[in-house]
Scaffold this motif. Structure first.
Motif, PDB file in Angstrom:
ATOM      1  N   TYR A   1     -49.035  68.847  62.439  1.00  0.00           N
ATOM      2  CA  TYR A   1     -48.994  68.412  63.826  1.00  0.00           C
ATOM      3  C   TYR A   1     -48.032  69.361  64.538  1.00  0.00           C
ATOM      4  O   TYR A   1     -47.030  69.785  63.967  1.00  0.00           O
ATOM      5  CB  TYR A   1     -48.480  66.978  63.927  1.00  0.00           C
TER       6      TYR A   1
ATOM      7  N   SER B   1     -44.779  69.357  62.134  1.00  0.00           N
ATOM      8  CA  SER B   1     -44.553  68.410  61.050  1.00  0.00           C
ATOM      9  C   SER B   1     -45.790  68.396  60.165  1.00  0.00           C
ATOM     10  O   SER B   1     -46.897  68.633  60.643  1.00  0.00           O
ATOM     11  CB  SER B   1     -44.248  67.008  61.568  1.00  0.00           C
TER      12      SER B   1
ATOM     13  N   GLY C   1     -46.181  62.026  53.750  1.00  0.00           N
ATOM     14  CA  GLY C   1     -45.314  60.970  54.252  1.00  0.00           C
ATOM     15  C   GLY C   1     -43.973  61.427  54.781  1.00  0.00           C
ATOM     16  O   GLY C   1     -43.120  60.608  55.099  1.00  0.00           O
ATOM     17  N   SER C   2     -43.726  62.717  54.861  1.00  0.00           N
ATOM     18  CA  SER C   2     -42.436  63.185  55.373  1.00  0.00           C
ATOM     19  C   SER C   2     -42.593  63.883  56.708  1.00  0.00           C
ATOM     20  O   SER C   2     -41.886  64.846  57.003  1.00  0.00           O
ATOM     21  CB  SER C   2     -41.772  64.120  54.356  1.00  0.00           C
ATOM     22  N   ASN C   3     -43.524  63.399  57.518  1.00  0.00           N
ATOM     23  CA  ASN C   3     -43.770  64.074  58.793  1.00  0.00           C
ATOM     24  C   ASN C   3     -42.713  63.783  59.839  1.00  0.00           C
ATOM     25  O   ASN C   3     -42.823  64.231  60.959  1.00  0.00           O
ATOM     26  CB  ASN C   3     -45.169  63.744  59.320  1.00  0.00           C
ATOM     27  N   TYR C   4     -41.648  63.041  59.477  1.00  0.00           N
ATOM     28  CA  TYR C   4     -40.505  62.890  60.382  1.00  0.00           C
ATOM     29  C   TYR C   4     -39.605  64.134  60.307  1.00  0.00           C
ATOM     30  O   TYR C   4     -38.711  64.313  61.108  1.00  0.00           O
ATOM     31  CB  TYR C   4     -39.682  61.659  60.014  1.00  0.00           C
ATOM     32  N   LYS C   5     -39.847  64.968  59.305  1.00  0.00           N
ATOM     33  CA  LYS C   5     -39.056  66.196  59.168  1.00  0.00           C
ATOM     34  C   LYS C   5     -39.715  67.288  59.995  1.00  0.00           C
ATOM     35  O   LYS C   5     -40.519  68.063  59.504  1.00  0.00           O
ATOM     36  CB  LYS C   5     -39.008  66.649  57.712  1.00  0.00           C
ATOM     37  N   LEU C   6     -39.348  67.330  61.247  1.00  0.00           N
ATOM     38  CA  LEU C   6     -39.859  68.394  62.100  1.00  0.00           C
ATOM     39  C   LEU C   6     -39.188  69.717  61.740  1.00  0.00           C
ATOM     40  O   LEU C   6     -37.982  69.766  61.516  1.00  0.00           O
ATOM     41  CB  LEU C   6     -39.578  68.063  63.563  1.00  0.00           C
TER      42      LEU C   6
END
Lengths: 116, 115
Positions: free
Chosen positions: A32, A94, A99-104
């Motif tokens: 994303y 991301s 499941g770690s797409n909060y790590k931009l």
């Protein structure tokens, strides 16, 4: 590992001129993509995002960006800039998996300076 | 219309002192993230917290840094015995749930200067 490269650290333009801020990403999985703007001494404001679907994304303040999968790019454009567009612009990605797409992952930023 | 609130906005500390940065997420958001922006760098992920839990601290330096998000009150990023290299802008972000797309809402940041 993914990375985001903003090719220009500074872009000076005249008011009412068009501008393109370049962003390339590298990732082994689909991503994303986001563009954020940071005005002096302020936080990050989301300009636009690509999640899926149409590759041309329109955002706030007249900005748009085009996702190009083959060139792994997500360049930001505006047809006519204003003095008030002077700010730092960050491209970010991301991962679309794991499941770690909060790590931009952010690029280093491009300082857009609009001159009268 | 409260967004993500961070305080203090600016903090000056001498080497060896402690720095505490606070973050109140947006209303209805229970997921908090801390990012650090070093001079002339992009933001880098530090830690992800939910109420009373640290979900992912893979970006936190191994020593001197800690974060918490208690059941009541703001999230706190604590830096003990600060050094000049800790000078940076620390941004907090929040989301209502674990983000499916990575969309986060950022605060205005806390700028730490270590003398």
């Amino acid at each position: 590992a993914q990375s985001v490269t903003q090719l220009d650290s500074q872009v000076p333009v005249f008011e009412e001129a068009p501008v393109e801020l370049r962003c390339n990403y590298s990732s082994s999985v689909s991503v994303y993509l986001f563009w954020y703007v940071q005005y002096p001494n302020q936080g990050l404001q989301l300009l636009l995002k690509y999640l899926s679907g149409s590759t041309l994304v329109k955002g706030i303040n007249g900005f748009e960006a085009e996702f190009n999968k083959s060139q792994t790019s997500f360049h930001l454009r505006k047809p006519s800039v204003h003095i008030s567009d002077t700010a730092e612009y960050f491209c970010a990605a991301s991962m679309n998996s794991g499941g770690s797409n909060y790590k931009l992952t952010f690029g280093k930023g491009t300082l857009l300076t609009v001159n009268p | 219309n409260a967004g993500v609130m961070q305080n203090p906005r600016h903090l000056v500390r001498r080497r060896g002192q402690e720095a505490r940065l606070r973050c109140s997420p947006m209303k209805g958001h229970s997921h908090v993230y801390w990012y650090r922006q070093l001079p002339e760098e992009g933001l880098k992920f530090m830690v992800y917290l939910q109420k009373e839990n640290i979900i992912d601290e893979s970006g936190m330096p191994k020593e001197r840094f800690s974060a918490e998000f208690p059941k009541e009150g703001p999230s706190i990023l604590r830096i003990q015995q600060v050094v000049r290299g800790d000078s940076a802008a620390y941004f907090c972000a929040s989301s209502p749930t674990r983000p499916n797309t990575g969309e986060l809402f950022f605060g205005e940041g806390s700028r730490l200067t270590v003398l």
